[in-house]
Design a protein around this motif. Structure first.
Motif, short mmCIF file in Angstrom:
data_model
loop_
_atom_site.label_atom_id
_atom_site.label_comp_id
_atom_site.label_asym_id
_atom_site.label_seq_id
_atom_site.Cartn_x
_atom_site.Cartn_y
_atom_site.Cartn_z
N UNK A 156 0.42 -1.90 -5.01
CA UNK A 156 1.36 -2.39 -6.02
C UNK A 156 1.98 -3.70 -5.61
N UNK A 157 2.09 -4.60 -6.60
CA UNK A 157 2.70 -5.89 -6.36
C UNK A 157 3.68 -6.28 -7.44
N UNK A 158 4.11 -5.30 -8.26
CA UNK A 158 5.07 -5.61 -9.32
C UNK A 158 6.45 -5.88 -8.71
N UNK A 159 7.26 -6.71 -9.36
CA UNK A 159 8.53 -7.16 -8.76
C UNK A 159 9.45 -6.04 -8.30
N UNK A 160 9.60 -5.01 -9.12
CA UNK A 160 10.52 -3.92 -8.74
C UNK A 160 10.05 -3.24 -7.45
N UNK A 161 8.75 -3.06 -7.32
CA UNK A 161 8.20 -2.42 -6.12
C UNK A 161 8.36 -3.32 -4.90
N UNK A 164 -3.79 -5.85 -10.65
CA UNK A 164 -3.25 -5.68 -12.01
C UNK A 164 -2.11 -6.66 -12.28
N UNK A 165 -1.58 -7.26 -11.23
CA UNK A 165 -0.40 -8.13 -11.35
C UNK A 165 -0.77 -9.55 -10.93
N UNK A 195 0.85 -1.19 0.00
CA UNK A 195 0.00 0.00 0.00
C UNK A 195 0.89 1.25 0.00
N UNK A 196 0.65 2.11 -0.95
CA UNK A 196 1.33 3.41 -0.95
C UNK A 196 0.27 4.50 -0.84
N UNK A 197 0.67 5.63 -0.29
CA UNK A 197 -0.26 6.75 -0.11
C UNK A 197 0.40 8.01 -0.64
#
Length: 346
Positions: A104-109, A137-138, A94-96
């Motif tokens: 976001x759950x993408x690998x880089x993140x 989305x991922x 979770x980002x705010x």
């Protein structure tokens, strides 16, 4: 029931990989975020040290608590040889930004969040690392694939999911064993019992119950809302709105009546109910006061018969009015991700 200093906190296993934790944990969110202004750091460090001395060694935080300040607080509390005594859990996803939540759950993140949490906590390895919410989305396989790499690199020991559906849990577990699923479970939140709890048990996944006291409702009852600090987000939660609170008051009164009969507090009764769900369940009540922590430990001494469990359950969840969250923050009900075949590798 007065909290006894003699109550011994048992140890339980979460998952099938050998992860052992205190049977009751400590949710640290309210020390820094969401439940009013941050609490004084020295007092919170004292509380954490007291919890560890009493046998509450499973500490739960997240990078979104603050954001970031709760992890920094925990890191300070774990100095001076204390790190080895605790089972440390934190979360990412979770980002705010710009007054909006994103997931976001993408690998880089995933990797960037882990590296940042390690620095804030000032540790070499995180014991239990959760995906806090599911990025729809991922594909979940992609997120878990990156977490698996972090396990192999020694940066995290065990993988967890929070607010994930049964199908999401199954897909994730097929990539790498999931050690724990964190979910809201209490006398007034029981929807997870239908599909998610059985799925976890089928797969041998531990269960970590957050908000086991109904976000303080079973501690204070309806008067809780009157005493909330400015900025406490419970003021906006549906179950605490006036039109719902009046009905929910009846639930508290019935729990209180049984607690009086048992010689314990309503919060101890509600927490004992969660403890009685099984030795694969670790509730993580949060508090900012030592006396409340002692009282929570006292819940481990409250024994409930099958008849008493049935009595509580006969009126508990059916009488609750209002959703557990307002719109905007996803839960397990909205956690499905695309098939892996749709993912475009970069």
């Amino acid at each position: 029931m007065a909290a006894s200093e003699e109550v011994k906190v048992p140890r339980i296993k979460l998952g099938s990989q050998g992860f052992e934790v205190s049977a009751q944990g400590l949710g640290c969110m309210g020390m820094s975020a969401f439940y009013g202004p941050p609490k004084p750091e020295p007092d919170m460090i004292k509380l954490i040290h007291h919890a560890i001395c009493r046998g509450i060694t499973h500490l739960d935080t997240s990078d979104i608590y603050g954001p970031h300040t709760n992890e920094i607080l925990i890191g300070k509390a774990l100095k001076e040889g204390i790190r080895a005594k605790v089972e440390l859990a934190t979360k990412f996803a979770i980002s705010y930004q710009d007054e909006k939540f994103d997931v976001r759950g993408d690998p880089a993140y995933v990797r960037a969040c882990c590296e940042a949490s390690l620095k804030r906590l000032d540790v070499d390895c995180i014991d239990l690392y959760y995906q806090h919410r599911i990025d729809t989305r991922v594909p979940i396989e992609v997120t878990i694939g990156e977490l698996k790499k972090l396990v192999e690199e020694g940066k995290i020991k065990y993988i967890g999911l929070s607010e994930a559906s049964a199908s999401t849990i199954r897909r994730a577990h097929a990539v790498h064993p999931i050690t724990a699923v964190q979910l809201e479970w209490s006398l007034w939140t029981r929807d997870v019992e239908e599909e998610i709890i059985p799925t976890c048990r089928e797969l041998g996944i531990g269960i970590v119950a957050y908000s086991p006291l109904g976000r303080g409702f079973f501690s204070s009852g309806p008067k809780l809302i009157e005493n909330l600090a400015e900025g406490d987000y419970r003021k906006d939660m549906p179950r605490f709105q006036a039109e719902n609170l009046e009905q929910n008051k009846n639930l508290y009164e019935r729990v209180n009546a049984i607690a009086s009969r048992k010689g314990c507090t309503p919060s101890q009764l509600a927490l004992a109910w969660v403890h009685h769900q099984g030795n694969d369940v670790c509730p993580i009540p949060g508090t900012t006061k030592i006396e409340n922590l002692n009282q929570n430990i006292g819940a481990l001494s409250v024994k409930l018969s099958a008849e008493e469990m049935a009595e509580l359950e006969s009126f508990a969840s059916a009488g609750v009015k209002g959703d557990r969250y307002g719109p905007g923050l996803g839960t397990w009900q909205t956690s499905e991700t695309p098939p892996l075949s749709t993912w475009k590798r970069t």
